[in-house]
Design a protein around this motif. Sequence first.
Motif, mmCIF file in Angstrom:
data_model
loop_
_atom_site.group_PDB
_atom_site.id
_atom_site.type_symbol
_atom_site.label_atom_id
_atom_site.label_comp_id
_atom_site.label_asym_id
_atom_site.label_seq_id
_atom_site.Cartn_x
_atom_site.Cartn_y
_atom_site.Cartn_z
ATOM 1 N N ASN A 1 0.810 -1.215 0.000
ATOM 2 C CA ASN A 1 0.000 0.000 0.000
ATOM 3 C C ASN A 1 0.847 1.270 0.000
ATOM 4 O O ASN A 1 0.483 2.264 -0.631
ATOM 5 C CB ASN A 1 -0.925 0.002 1.220
ATOM 6 C CG ASN A 1 -2.094 -0.959 1.064
ATOM 7 O OD1 ASN A 1 -2.878 -0.845 0.131
ATOM 8 N ND2 ASN A 1 -2.216 -1.902 1.977
ATOM 9 N N ARG A 2 1.948 1.252 0.708
ATOM 10 C CA ARG A 2 2.792 2.451 0.779
ATOM 11 C C ARG A 2 3.329 2.829 -0.599
ATOM 12 O O ARG A 2 3.237 3.995 -1.008
ATOM 13 C CB ARG A 2 3.963 2.217 1.737
ATOM 14 C CG ARG A 2 3.593 2.182 3.210
ATOM 15 C CD ARG A 2 4.856 2.148 4.051
ATOM 16 N NE ARG A 2 4.575 1.996 5.475
ATOM 17 C CZ ARG A 2 4.475 0.819 6.090
ATOM 18 N NH1 ARG A 2 4.597 -0.308 5.401
ATOM 19 N NH2 ARG A 2 4.239 0.774 7.390
ATOM 20 N N ALA B 1 0.511 4.115 -2.933
ATOM 21 C CA ALA B 1 0.078 5.476 -2.597
ATOM 22 C C ALA B 1 1.132 6.500 -2.970
ATOM 23 O O ALA B 1 0.812 7.602 -3.437
ATOM 24 C CB ALA B 1 -0.225 5.552 -1.107
ATOM 25 N N TYR C 1 -6.513 14.996 1.023
ATOM 26 C CA TYR C 1 -6.528 13.537 1.189
ATOM 27 C C TYR C 1 -7.714 13.130 2.045
ATOM 28 O O TYR C 1 -7.885 13.613 3.165
ATOM 29 C CB TYR C 1 -5.228 13.082 1.853
ATOM 30 C CG TYR C 1 -4.958 11.595 1.745
ATOM 31 C CD1 TYR C 1 -4.100 11.091 0.790
ATOM 32 C CD2 TYR C 1 -5.579 10.695 2.614
ATOM 33 C CE1 TYR C 1 -3.861 9.729 0.681
ATOM 34 C CE2 TYR C 1 -5.352 9.336 2.522
ATOM 35 C CZ TYR C 1 -4.485 8.850 1.555
ATOM 36 O OH TYR C 1 -4.254 7.499 1.448
ATOM 37 N N THR D 1 -4.262 -0.355 6.969
ATOM 38 C CA THR D 1 -4.347 0.058 5.561
ATOM 39 C C THR D 1 -4.377 1.579 5.444
ATOM 40 O O THR D 1 -3.703 2.161 4.591
ATOM 41 C CB THR D 1 -5.603 -0.536 4.900
ATOM 42 O OG1 THR D 1 -5.537 -1.962 4.979
ATOM 43 C CG2 THR D 1 -5.706 -0.118 3.443
ATOM 44 N N THR D 2 -5.140 2.224 6.301
ATOM 45 C CA THR D 2 -5.210 3.686 6.311
ATOM 46 C C THR D 2 -3.830 4.287 6.543
ATOM 47 O O THR D 2 -3.397 5.189 5.814
ATOM 48 C CB THR D 2 -6.167 4.176 7.410
ATOM 49 O OG1 THR D 2 -7.475 3.667 7.152
ATOM 50 C CG2 THR D 2 -6.213 5.695 7.456
ATOM 51 N N HIS E 1 -0.764 2.959 6.225
ATOM 52 C CA HIS E 1 0.225 2.675 5.192
ATOM 53 C C HIS E 1 0.016 3.526 3.944
ATOM 54 O O HIS E 1 0.972 4.047 3.353
ATOM 55 C CB HIS E 1 0.188 1.196 4.829
ATOM 56 C CG HIS E 1 0.616 0.302 5.958
ATOM 57 N ND1 HIS E 1 0.394 -1.057 5.960
ATOM 58 C CD2 HIS E 1 1.248 0.584 7.124
ATOM 59 C CE1 HIS E 1 0.880 -1.575 7.083
ATOM 60 N NE2 HIS E 1 1.390 -0.599 7.800
ATOM 61 N N ARG E 2 -1.242 3.684 3.538
ATOM 62 C CA ARG E 2 -1.508 4.498 2.341
ATOM 63 C C ARG E 2 -1.213 5.972 2.604
ATOM 64 O O ARG E 2 -0.674 6.669 1.742
ATOM 65 C CB ARG E 2 -2.961 4.292 1.889
ATOM 66 C CG ARG E 2 -3.207 2.892 1.370
ATOM 67 C CD ARG E 2 -4.642 2.664 0.892
ATOM 68 N NE ARG E 2 -4.813 1.274 0.470
ATOM 69 C CZ ARG E 2 -5.925 0.753 -0.045
ATOM 70 N NH1 ARG E 2 -7.003 1.534 -0.182
ATOM 71 N NH2 ARG E 2 -5.974 -0.515 -0.403
ATOM 72 N N HIS F 1 1.577 8.488 0.687
ATOM 73 C CA HIS F 1 1.193 9.807 0.176
ATOM 74 C C HIS F 1 2.107 10.890 0.735
ATOM 75 O O HIS F 1 2.640 11.736 -0.005
ATOM 76 C CB HIS F 1 -0.264 10.078 0.563
ATOM 77 C CG HIS F 1 -0.729 11.475 0.360
ATOM 78 N ND1 HIS F 1 -0.927 12.036 -0.892
ATOM 79 C CD2 HIS F 1 -1.041 12.454 1.276
ATOM 80 C CE1 HIS F 1 -1.336 13.294 -0.748
ATOM 81 N NE2 HIS F 1 -1.415 13.566 0.548
ATOM 82 N N ASN G 1 -10.057 4.920 -1.053
ATOM 83 C CA ASN G 1 -10.259 3.833 -2.009
ATOM 84 C C ASN G 1 -11.230 4.306 -3.091
ATOM 85 O O ASN G 1 -11.721 5.437 -3.056
ATOM 86 C CB ASN G 1 -10.767 2.566 -1.308
ATOM 87 C CG ASN G 1 -12.124 2.730 -0.654
ATOM 88 O OD1 ASN G 1 -12.863 3.682 -0.932
ATOM 89 N ND2 ASN G 1 -12.486 1.797 0.216
ATOM 90 N N PHE H 1 -8.163 4.195 -5.059
ATOM 91 C CA PHE H 1 -7.210 3.132 -4.743
ATOM 92 C C PHE H 1 -7.949 1.804 -4.798
ATOM 93 O O PHE H 1 -9.119 1.728 -4.420
ATOM 94 C CB PHE H 1 -6.634 3.342 -3.334
ATOM 95 C CG PHE H 1 -5.250 2.784 -3.126
ATOM 96 C CD1 PHE H 1 -4.147 3.616 -3.026
ATOM 97 C CD2 PHE H 1 -5.044 1.419 -3.030
ATOM 98 C CE1 PHE H 1 -2.869 3.109 -2.822
ATOM 99 C CE2 PHE H 1 -3.790 0.896 -2.838
ATOM 100 C CZ PHE H 1 -2.690 1.749 -2.726
ATOM 101 N N ASP H 2 -7.315 0.764 -5.263
ATOM 102 C CA ASP H 2 -7.775 -0.630 -5.334
ATOM 103 C C ASP H 2 -8.105 -1.080 -6.753
ATOM 104 O O ASP H 2 -7.992 -2.256 -7.072
ATOM 105 C CB ASP H 2 -9.002 -0.918 -4.450
ATOM 106 C CG ASP H 2 -8.728 -0.749 -2.975
ATOM 107 O OD1 ASP H 2 -7.556 -0.879 -2.565
ATOM 108 O OD2 ASP H 2 -9.681 -0.454 -2.224
#
Length: 348
Positions: free
Chosen positions: A177-178, A181, A198, A207-208, A210-211, A215, A260, A287-288
């Motif tokens: 994820n990092r 993003a 954002y 998940t929140t 890491h993304r 960013h 997402n 995202f996804d």
Amino acid sequence: MTVTLADVAARAQVSPATVSRVLNGNYPVAAATRERVLRAVDELDYVPNGPASSLAAATSDLVGILVNDIADPFFGIMAGAAQGAIGAPGAGRAGGEKLAVVCNTGGDPERELTYLTLLQRQRAAAVILTGGSLEDPEHLAAVSAKLARLTEAGTRVVLCGRPPLEGVSAATLAFDNRTGARRLTEYLLSLGHRRIGYVAGPENRTTTRHRLEGHRAALAAAGVAEGPTVHGRYDRPSGYEVTAELLSRAPDLTAVVAANDTVALGVCAALRDRGLSIPGDVSVAGFDDLPFSVDAVPALTTVRLPLHEAGARAGRIALGTEEPPAGGEPATIPAELVVRGSTAPPKG
């Protein structure tokens, strides 16, 4: 050490016969006594009908797949692919067929623990946990303890899209994820955007974090100041609701990155309701790469995660038809930037 019925009886301060009656449900027991017994069962992680070590180590034909929300395509795709791999023709030969059951937690940490307890009692052959985890030390410790008990009893544990857990022998398929993003934000910067908002997911999810870290890393590397960040749920209504706050804090935004694709749809709707065009006035990215992202108008720029492939691989590992990642190390599943019509250079 195996917990016995006598241990439960001692903890609940009742006789073993009373514990047996509560668990079998074949004899009336006072409500207060029943509650005390069930509390002792949970506290000790007792597995009914398992006094013999050979029976305690046995597994059933059940595979549990835990998801936050089966209605969310992110989880639905992974769960469906895992279930398909487990039930594929010839997947379980010579009587090795397995029944895959999807357990919908609704994002409730207590429900997650309850499902793990129930799967332990059913001596599940395997358990697959999908998506990010709750970043709460107490809950993580409880989940780790449950999974450790499962693996000790011979249950295969697979983490699909979830970071590894310390002290748990599990096959881990982790989404990058990092990096995804970071590349998405780098792309927006390359178009000339410098005022980027954002819309993040819940603050207490891996998940929140890491993304958001990816960013922010892209912004820091480019020497660009971070724009406003607002948190919300991973759904369309939340994306719509929080966009108002985002614009109130920075009405001059030229781009918005959403947690997402589902959230991105809500962002787009909110922008249009305020008379703003996409991407003419504001670029939007998700995202996804969920199936509907290509059919949005305009189609969403996003980051593609191979959800189906990851879910199918998790299913094969759970079934034992594919080897887990070598050396017990997590397998990192790459993320791919997908550029579509919802992003463009800013005006002027």
